[in-house]
Write a protein that holds these residues in place. Sequence first.
Motif, PDB file in Angstrom:
ATOM      1  N   TYR A   1       0.715  -1.181   0.061  1.00 51.23           N
ATOM      2  CA  TYR A   1      -0.168   0.217   0.042  1.00 51.23           C
ATOM      3  C   TYR A   1       1.009   1.330   0.005  1.00 51.23           C
ATOM      4  O   TYR A   1       0.562   2.426  -0.584  1.00 51.23           O
ATOM      5  CB  TYR A   1      -1.012  -0.088   1.298  1.00 51.23           C
ATOM      6  CG  TYR A   1      -1.995   0.946   1.112  1.00 51.23           C
ATOM      7  CD1 TYR A   1      -3.268   0.785   0.462  1.00 51.23           C
ATOM      8  CD2 TYR A   1      -1.767   2.032   1.819  1.00 51.23           C
ATOM      9  CE1 TYR A   1      -4.129   1.767   0.461  1.00 51.23           C
ATOM     10  CE2 TYR A   1      -2.780   3.287   1.756  1.00 51.23           C
ATOM     11  CZ  TYR A   1      -4.023   3.014   1.147  1.00 51.23           C
ATOM     12  OH  TYR A   1      -4.965   3.909   0.977  1.00 51.23           O
ATOM     13  N   PHE A   2       2.146   1.164   0.719  1.00 47.93           N
ATOM     14  CA  PHE A   2       3.039   2.285   0.981  1.00 47.93           C
ATOM     15  C   PHE A   2       4.123   2.328  -0.359  1.00 47.93           C
ATOM     16  O   PHE A   2       5.032   2.927   0.150  1.00 47.93           O
ATOM     17  CB  PHE A   2       3.504   2.574   2.349  1.00 47.93           C
ATOM     18  CG  PHE A   2       2.309   2.628   3.231  1.00 47.93           C
ATOM     19  CD1 PHE A   2       1.742   3.852   3.154  1.00 47.93           C
ATOM     20  CD2 PHE A   2       1.979   1.759   4.169  1.00 47.93           C
ATOM     21  CE1 PHE A   2       0.600   4.332   4.037  1.00 47.93           C
ATOM     22  CE2 PHE A   2       1.039   1.974   5.083  1.00 47.93           C
ATOM     23  CZ  PHE A   2       0.488   3.234   4.933  1.00 47.93           C
TER      24      PHE A   2
ATOM     25  N   ASN B   1      -0.111   6.145  -5.602  1.00 46.73           N
ATOM     26  CA  ASN B   1      -0.239   5.927  -4.241  1.00 46.73           C
ATOM     27  C   ASN B   1       0.452   6.955  -3.269  1.00 46.73           C
ATOM     28  O   ASN B   1       0.491   6.469  -1.913  1.00 46.73           O
ATOM     29  CB  ASN B   1      -0.177   4.527  -3.880  1.00 46.73           C
ATOM     30  CG  ASN B   1       1.065   3.920  -3.995  1.00 46.73           C
ATOM     31  OD1 ASN B   1       1.963   4.281  -5.010  1.00 46.73           O
ATOM     32  ND2 ASN B   1       1.471   2.840  -3.203  1.00 46.73           N
TER      33      ASN B   1
ATOM     34  N   PRO C   1       3.658   7.121  -2.870  1.00 50.97           N
ATOM     35  CA  PRO C   1       4.625   5.750  -1.806  1.00 50.97           C
ATOM     36  C   PRO C   1       5.572   6.518  -0.940  1.00 50.97           C
ATOM     37  O   PRO C   1       6.311   7.576  -1.372  1.00 50.97           O
ATOM     38  CB  PRO C   1       5.275   4.923  -2.766  1.00 50.97           C
ATOM     39  CG  PRO C   1       5.348   6.121  -3.997  1.00 50.97           C
ATOM     40  CD  PRO C   1       4.273   6.906  -4.034  1.00 50.97           C
ATOM     41  N   ARG C   2       5.855   5.654   0.080  1.00 51.31           N
ATOM     42  CA  ARG C   2       6.868   6.353   1.001  1.00 51.31           C
ATOM     43  C   ARG C   2       8.077   5.515   0.502  1.00 51.31           C
ATOM     44  O   ARG C   2       9.176   5.970   0.912  1.00 51.31           O
ATOM     45  CB  ARG C   2       6.685   5.655   2.466  1.00 51.31           C
ATOM     46  CG  ARG C   2       5.708   6.767   3.110  1.00 51.31           C
ATOM     47  CD  ARG C   2       5.233   5.909   4.472  1.00 51.31           C
ATOM     48  NE  ARG C   2       6.497   5.576   5.107  1.00 51.31           N
ATOM     49  CZ  ARG C   2       6.405   4.658   6.128  1.00 51.31           C
ATOM     50  NH1 ARG C   2       5.377   4.088   6.366  1.00 51.31           N
ATOM     51  NH2 ARG C   2       7.423   4.133   6.894  1.00 51.31           N
TER      52      ARG C   2
END
Lengths: 283, 263
Positions: A58-59, A133, A135-136
Amino acid sequence: MNKISFSIDEGEMFGFLGPNGAGKTTTMRMIQCVSPITAGKLDVMGMDVSTHQREIKYFMGVVPQENNLDGDFTVYENLLVYSRYFDIPREEAEKRIEELLDFVQLQEKRDVMTESLSGGMKRRLVLARALINQPRLLILDEPTVGLDPQARHLIWEKLRSLQKQGVTIVLTSHYLDEVEKLCNRLVVMDNGKILVEGSPRGVIDEFIGSDIIEAEHSPQILECLIKKEVNYEVIGDIVHIYPDNAMELSEYLLMECSLSKISARPATLEDVFLKLTGRRLRE
Amino acid sequence: MKLVDYFVIPSVSSRSYKVWQRNKDVFMKDIKLNFLPPFLEPIMYLIALGFGLGKFIENIDGVPYAKFIAPALIAVSVMYAAFFECSYSSYVRMYYQKTFDAIIATPLTIEDVIAGELLWGATRSMINATVMIPVIAFFGLIDLKYSLLIIPFAFLGGLLFAAIGMCFTAITPNIMSLSYPILLFITPMFLFSGTFFPLSALPVPVQYFAIAFLPLTHMVNVIRAVSFGILSSSLLFDIVWILIASIILLILSINLMKKKLVV
């Protein structure tokens, strides 16, 4: 993979180097929670890859080695369909897509089917898709392979600006100048193992020194080098000399050994890479 | 992988809907083209076989030939739609377009992706049945009221043929080899499942074989009975057969694909 251990700090740009078949892509796929790890432990963003796949993904943003854009859709639709996989609400997704199309300079191509994009455009779209998304952690497997210099520079610029925004970036590349320019730290892998780890400059200094002198191969030069007790390596019809002081040695070689053609240059990551992994071709 | 591992219930999430939605969006782009085959094919078959060949056939079990084959045409279309969607089309998405690779880099798992593909395959079957029913009813060959029951049943049958297609996608070494299951399994079903002549015309062992191993036999039985408006208890056997086969093959197909794709 064979007992590898590494840690990547938040906000850094980290490179995985190694010849084909060294295990870079496999390592990337493990970080992406796609390839299972059979032994050991791998935490990504503080979560275990074996138990928290969905949360990690998700990240995370992924730019795979092969462009896997959805050929059934246009540029815009590719981003929109992808945003749904992350449960991004439609309105928010539309806003992000506009920003991303500006960011990768693909606004004019928004309604074009992906197969008619050039290689550089496809790569930029894959990058935009990986960012949908926010992202990190961004993972890039050979992000600039097959691109012209203009497109490579554009990608580099984008990666630097992402790092400034605090995104952690992990990449593999065969373009060692690229890694040298971009990465804060790197590892060199071969045969499923990590050979070295460090900053580009640190690794170069440790294994090569700051400079390299190249000269044509001849019996006289070897004699001269042995007398002077300097490290050297014969590569085909060229001799690579690793001096402590390049200026001094160049002068010596020119004056005392009566050589006509030598050139001194700063050592690069490529020299380290070839020294560590050998010059044998890989399948 | 041990044999039992192939029958472990896979963990599928509601995110598989996103994959279904992706395929639906692609389908909608060419909606006119996609609606044409289920609209035209039954008309052509009915003219050639039902009204052409049928002229020389008195009747079968007391019904005119066109009426006999009309429900079978729906069953065949249900089979083809899901099987081809989850064999050739899924294979292209998996291998050539790398669509699955792109999706599993997101919070979806490979199980979600395959489940979405199977649901979409079943949806294709249902769409085909839905288009065909009014066309065939227009010729007065099926009872439109009862025939609406065929639509949900087409989805169930679609799941079964989607799972069969997906199993072959998982084990085929390349796209050309998908011709084998078509030649050795799908085409015999098209011909020998009580589609164009009653099963009773075949030797008894072949009849048993068809009942035991050819899913289309059960599809044809149910759809024919429903479209004639004759519901008997023997249909329960056909429906249970389809249900059980569907559950087993759906689980198997997801596990086979997982084995193929997780490396």
